[in-house]
Design an enzyme around this catalytic site. Structure first.
Site, mmCIF file in Angstrom:
data_model
loop_
_atom_site.group_PDB
_atom_site.id
_atom_site.type_symbol
_atom_site.label_atom_id
_atom_site.label_comp_id
_atom_site.label_asym_id
_atom_site.label_seq_id
_atom_site.Cartn_x
_atom_site.Cartn_y
_atom_site.Cartn_z
ATOM 1 N N HIS A 160 0.821 -1.225 0.000
ATOM 2 C CA HIS A 160 0.000 0.000 0.000
ATOM 3 C C HIS A 160 0.853 1.274 0.000
ATOM 4 C CE1 HIS A 160 -3.668 -2.234 0.447
ATOM 5 N NE2 HIS A 160 -3.313 -2.749 1.612
ATOM 6 N N ASP A 196 -2.585 -10.425 -2.465
ATOM 7 C CA ASP A 196 -3.189 -9.970 -1.208
ATOM 8 C C ASP A 196 -4.680 -9.661 -1.439
ATOM 9 O OD1 ASP A 196 -2.068 -8.548 1.598
ATOM 10 O OD2 ASP A 196 -3.891 -7.594 0.813
ATOM 11 N N HIS A 198 -6.277 -7.160 -0.515
ATOM 12 C CA HIS A 198 -6.430 -5.733 -0.834
ATOM 13 C C HIS A 198 -5.614 -5.354 -2.072
ATOM 14 C CE1 HIS A 198 -6.812 -6.204 3.639
ATOM 15 N NE2 HIS A 198 -7.893 -5.469 3.438
ATOM 16 N N ASP A 285 -4.381 -12.788 3.463
ATOM 17 C CA ASP A 285 -5.663 -12.340 4.026
ATOM 18 C C ASP A 285 -6.843 -12.723 3.129
ATOM 19 O OD1 ASP A 285 -4.623 -10.512 2.224
ATOM 20 O OD2 ASP A 285 -4.705 -8.797 3.597
HETATM 21 C C1 SP5 Z 1 -1.153 -5.073 3.864
HETATM 22 C C2 SP5 Z 1 -2.624 -5.107 4.190
HETATM 23 O O1 SP5 Z 1 -3.251 -6.158 4.106
HETATM 24 N N1 SP5 Z 1 -3.193 -3.966 4.628
HETATM 25 C C3 SP5 Z 1 -4.572 -3.926 4.920
HETATM 26 C C4 SP5 Z 1 -5.006 -2.639 5.509
HETATM 27 C C5 SP5 Z 1 -6.479 -2.644 5.770
HETATM 28 N N2 SP5 Z 1 -6.876 -1.550 6.593
HETATM 29 C C6 SP5 Z 1 -8.274 -1.299 6.705
HETATM 30 C C7 SP5 Z 1 -8.979 -2.467 7.271
HETATM 31 C C8 SP5 Z 1 -10.391 -2.137 7.654
HETATM 32 C C9 SP5 Z 1 -11.120 -3.408 7.950
HETATM 33 N N3 SP5 Z 1 -11.973 -3.236 9.062
HETATM 34 C C10 SP5 Z 1 -12.723 -4.420 9.379
HETATM 35 C C11 SP5 Z 1 -12.705 -4.653 10.847
HETATM 36 C C12 SP5 Z 1 -13.404 -5.918 11.184
HETATM 37 N N4 SP5 Z 1 -13.463 -6.075 12.605
HETATM 38 ZN ZN ZN Z 2 -4.202 -7.071 2.632
#
Ligand code: SP5
Ligand code: ZN
Length: 343
Positions: A160, A196, A198, A285
């Site tokens: 990211h 990944d 994301h 993930d």
């Molecule tokens: C490297 C990587 O995988 N970074 C991921 C960053 C994600 N950040 C935002 C995540 C928001 C998800 N919130 C959900 C919470 C559920 N309890």
């Molecule tokens: Zn990720």
């Protein structure tokens, strides 16, 4: 297969992240790497070695110098300003604001050099970040010296992080450092395959106008998933890089049937490009048990991922990215790597 690892990641701990209207303990924590290391050793995957290369020297070729200078001093500036705890941003230069002038106060700088509240700084952050880049550059050197594969066991992750911003738990783009190092060592073309959950927005941004790095990302539809503001299929690269960026977004809830078919598509794009080496941004993930993500891959799917990538028959560097089901990421990382070796 060698694993490149540095214990310096451990100091990046105890940080908080802004999520769901709360400040939560960071999902991206030291135990992640510790569990992966344990499984690598239990599976006798191969030697675990310390980094030897200077990752910052490579990072300077893909990141802005003002940004790297800020990373080095961010936490000290935070303390000097009288704050404690996790240094986190709270104002960003979005539409209508200027992004050509870096402010002077640490609160302004934190927002200027980031895109979310997920990549805060604690005292050990910078040492961990530079060690991760060292590991990535060292992994690339292994391939350049003739190893056919290697695993870079790093945290914090990198995909990211863009040319001049942190975010999404990432600071220096480790996969980008690895790709740049492979080119510096003589490779002509490198593919980065980002699996990944994301979208790898930072990696895309860094290489968007370059033809020497092909970027392919399989990820959750950014209409519904982080990082929201990049990762759509119509982003194909620009200038010399036109046609070398490929986004393959999938719906929330996707299982291996569709995910694996998309991996097949990604691998065909890589074969067409014909890279000298492949860097895999290995996020885990996509696992069904991941606490912050919503794909449905199972532990039995990961060896198939490694086996499909092995069919490309190119020198391949795996670089750890996300994955927050702490114990499972060790099993699933070894699943991918042993699937690759066994193919
Ligand atoms: C490297 C990587 O995988 N970074 C991921 C960053 C994600 N950040 C935002 C995540 C928001 C998800 N919130 C959900 C919470 C559920 N309890
Ligand atoms: Zn990720």
């Amino acid at each position: 297969m060698k694993t490149v690892y540095s214990p310096d990641h451990i100091g990046h701990s105890g940080h908080l992240e802004l999520d769901g209207g709360r400040l939560l303990p960071g999902f991206e924590k030291p135990e992640r790497a510790q569990f992966v290391l344990d499984r690598i050793e239990a599976a006798n995957l191969g030697p675990v070695i310390a980094p030897t290369a200077d990752g910052l020297e490579v990072a300077a070729k893909i990141h802005d110098s003002g940004y790297l200078t800020f990373l080095a001093k961010a936490h000290d500036l935070w303390l000097d300003a009288g704050y404690s705890g996790t240094a986190l941003p709270m104002a960003w230069p979005t539409r209508g604001l200027r992004d050509d002038v870096a402010p002077k106060h640490v609160r302004g700088l934190l927002g200027y050099y980031s895109f979310d509240g997920g990549a805060g700084f604690v005292p050990g952050t910078y040492k961990a970040v530079t060690a991760a880049a060292d590991c990535a550059a060292s992994g690339a050197d292994l391939l350049s010296a003739g190893d056919t594969s290697a695993f870079v066991l790093t945290r914090p992750p990198g995909h990211h992080a863009g040319r001049r911003f942190s975010g999404g738990y990432c600071y220096i783009n480790n996969a980008g450092v690895a790709a740049q190092r492979l080119l510096d060592n003589g490779a002509k073309r490198v593919s980065i395959l980002d699996v990944d959950y994301h979208h790898g927005n930072g990696t895309q941004e860094i290489f968007y106008d370059r033809a020497d790095v092909q970027f392919i990302s399989i990820h959750a539809d950014p209409d519904y998933a982080f990082p929201y503001f990049l990762g759509r299929g119509d982003e194909r690269g620009a200038g010399a890089g036109a046609g070398f960026n490929h986004n393959l977004p999938l719906p929330i809830g996707t299982d291996f049937h569709d995910w694996g078919g998309t991996l097949d598509r990604a691998c065909r794009l890589i074969a067409e490009y014909g890279p000298d080496a492949i860097v895999v941004s290995l996020g885990l993930d996509t696992y069904e048990g991941d606490p912050i993500s919503r794909f449905r891959l199972t532990r039995f799917d990961y060896p198939k991922v490694g086996a499909r990538i092995a069919q490309l028959n190119r020198p391949t560097l795996f670089v750890l990215e996300g994955g927050y089901a702490v114990e499972a990421i060790g099993i699933n990382a070894v699943g991918v790597l042993s699937g690759f070796l066994g193919a």
